[in-house]
Design an enzyme around this catalytic site. Structure first.
Site, PDB file in Angstrom:
ATOM      1  N   LYS A 125       0.855  -1.184   0.000  1.00 54.54           N
ATOM      2  CA  LYS A 125       0.000   0.000   0.000  1.00 54.54           C
ATOM      3  C   LYS A 125       0.894   1.238   0.000  1.00 54.54           C
ATOM      4  CE  LYS A 125      -3.762   2.222   2.609  1.00 54.54           C
ATOM      5  NZ  LYS A 125      -4.603   2.128   3.809  1.00 54.54           N
ATOM      6  N   LYS A 170      -2.216  -1.593  -3.775  1.00 53.17           N
ATOM      7  CA  LYS A 170      -3.055  -0.394  -3.741  1.00 53.17           C
ATOM      8  C   LYS A 170      -2.158   0.839  -3.819  1.00 53.17           C
ATOM      9  CE  LYS A 170      -6.432   2.015  -0.822  1.00 53.17           C
ATOM     10  NZ  LYS A 170      -7.097   2.073   0.495  1.00 53.17           N
TER      11      LYS A 170
END
Length: 333
Positions: A203, A256
């Site tokens: 992330k 992400k």
């Protein structure tokens, strides 16, 4: 052999031919729809920076879930907007927390719909960070350090409370070191060894999250998240992060954001054999929506090409705010 014996266009001549040789196919079963659950009653608030995406209170939620189920989307990812926040995000792991209550309701309506619980504290802390924070003043400004190890216990408590409420998958997004191990141990100790962890393994500290902060009311009150989310410039670090999660017991890995990081998706696909998830995040959604509203692009064509590209890069599942639209377009395909 080469031209004129070899003619690649032979396999592109008609729509039927192109369909027969198509290498990557996007299916409804690949899609996960995020849903924002708010405290209060009678709430159905459209998020200004995300046209077509709403915050729902529990009493307005069912039509949204009905639509998702009718489109055969297999899973929802729940985010909560609580009535009150504090320094440790206690409403995130409360038995009557907003995500827990929504999970119980959804599972009572549709037991077969997969409920994925986002496991983080940023929506529930008054400072907006993903863990406990040690605050201090510097040059007249409030500063803070996110405390890694102290935060793990709170994240584990949150995961257990979500599993008790009926969540099918725990999806920790906090990026604390050791979070998968802490959550796996806590789930197993409480008899939830059957509940998988969909880890936000890679992330990045991305500018593409901006509209989400409006949707989940989770913007940091000071500083940023660059000390615990990844530097967008780094590739090899992604392998280290993912490997740690695999060793700690993650059942699924996630990258992400998606669009600017498809090279990372392919890297993880080639290195690990766990199911791989991409998150088509809020900024990616809002850019497409804004351009489509101006008439500059064909929204359907752009979205389907974008999601197909994520799957082609190696994603098995795609979390996207376009899930309902894409499911409808796939049904009409």
């Amino acid at each position: 052999m080469s031209f004129p014996i070899v003619r690649h266009r032979r396999l592109r001549r008609t729509a039927a031919m192109r369909s027969m040789v198509r290498e990557t196919v996007l299916n409804i079963e690949d899609l996960i729809q995020p849903v924002f659950i708010s405290y209060g009653s009678g709430v159905k608030n459209e998020i200004t920076s995300m046209p077509g995406v709403f915050q729902f209170s529990l009493d307005t939620l069912k039509p949204e879930i009905d639509e998702i189920v009718s489109l055969r989307i297999p899973a929802v990812l729940l985010f909560g907007i609580p009535e009150s926040k504090d320094g440790i995000g206690s409403s995130g792991f409360a038995d009557n927390g907003i995500v827990q209550e929504a999970t119980r309701l959804i599972k009572s309506w549709y037991p077969d719909l997969m409920v994925i619980a986002d496991t983080c504290l940023c929506e529930f802390t008054d400072h907006g960070h993903c863990g406990m924070v040690h605050t201090f003043e510097r040059d007249g400004h409030t500063c803070g350090d996110v405390m890694n190890d102290e935060s793990l216990e709170l994240l584990a408590r949150t995961a257990v409370s979500q599993a008790k409420a009926g969540a099918d998958i725990i999806a920790p997004s906090n990026m604390m070191d050791g979070f998968v191990q802490a959550i796996r141990s806590a789930l197993d100790d409480e008899g939830f060894e059957h509940i998988p962890i969909m880890s936000y393994s890679v992330k990045y500290a991305s500018a593409f999250y901006g509209p989400f902060r409006d949707a989940a009311d989770s913007a940091p009150q000071f500083g940023d998240r660059k000390t615990y989310q990844m530097d967008p410039a780094n590739v090899r670090e992604a392998l280290r992060e993912a490997e740690s999660d695999v060793l700690e017991g993650a059942d699924m890995l996630m990258v992400k954001p998606a669009l600017a990081y498809l090279d990372i998706v392919r890297l993880l696909r080639d290195q690990f054999d766990l199911p791989l998830v991409t998150y088509n995040v809020s900024g990616e959604y809002s850019m497409v929506k804004a351009a489509a509203m101006q008439g500059w692009i064909n929204e359907k064509a752009i979205v389907m090409e974008m999601l197909t590209g994520m799957k082609r890069a190696g994603s098995d599942m795609i979390i996207t705010y376009f899930a309902k639209d894409a499911a409808g377009w796939i049904k009409d395909r």
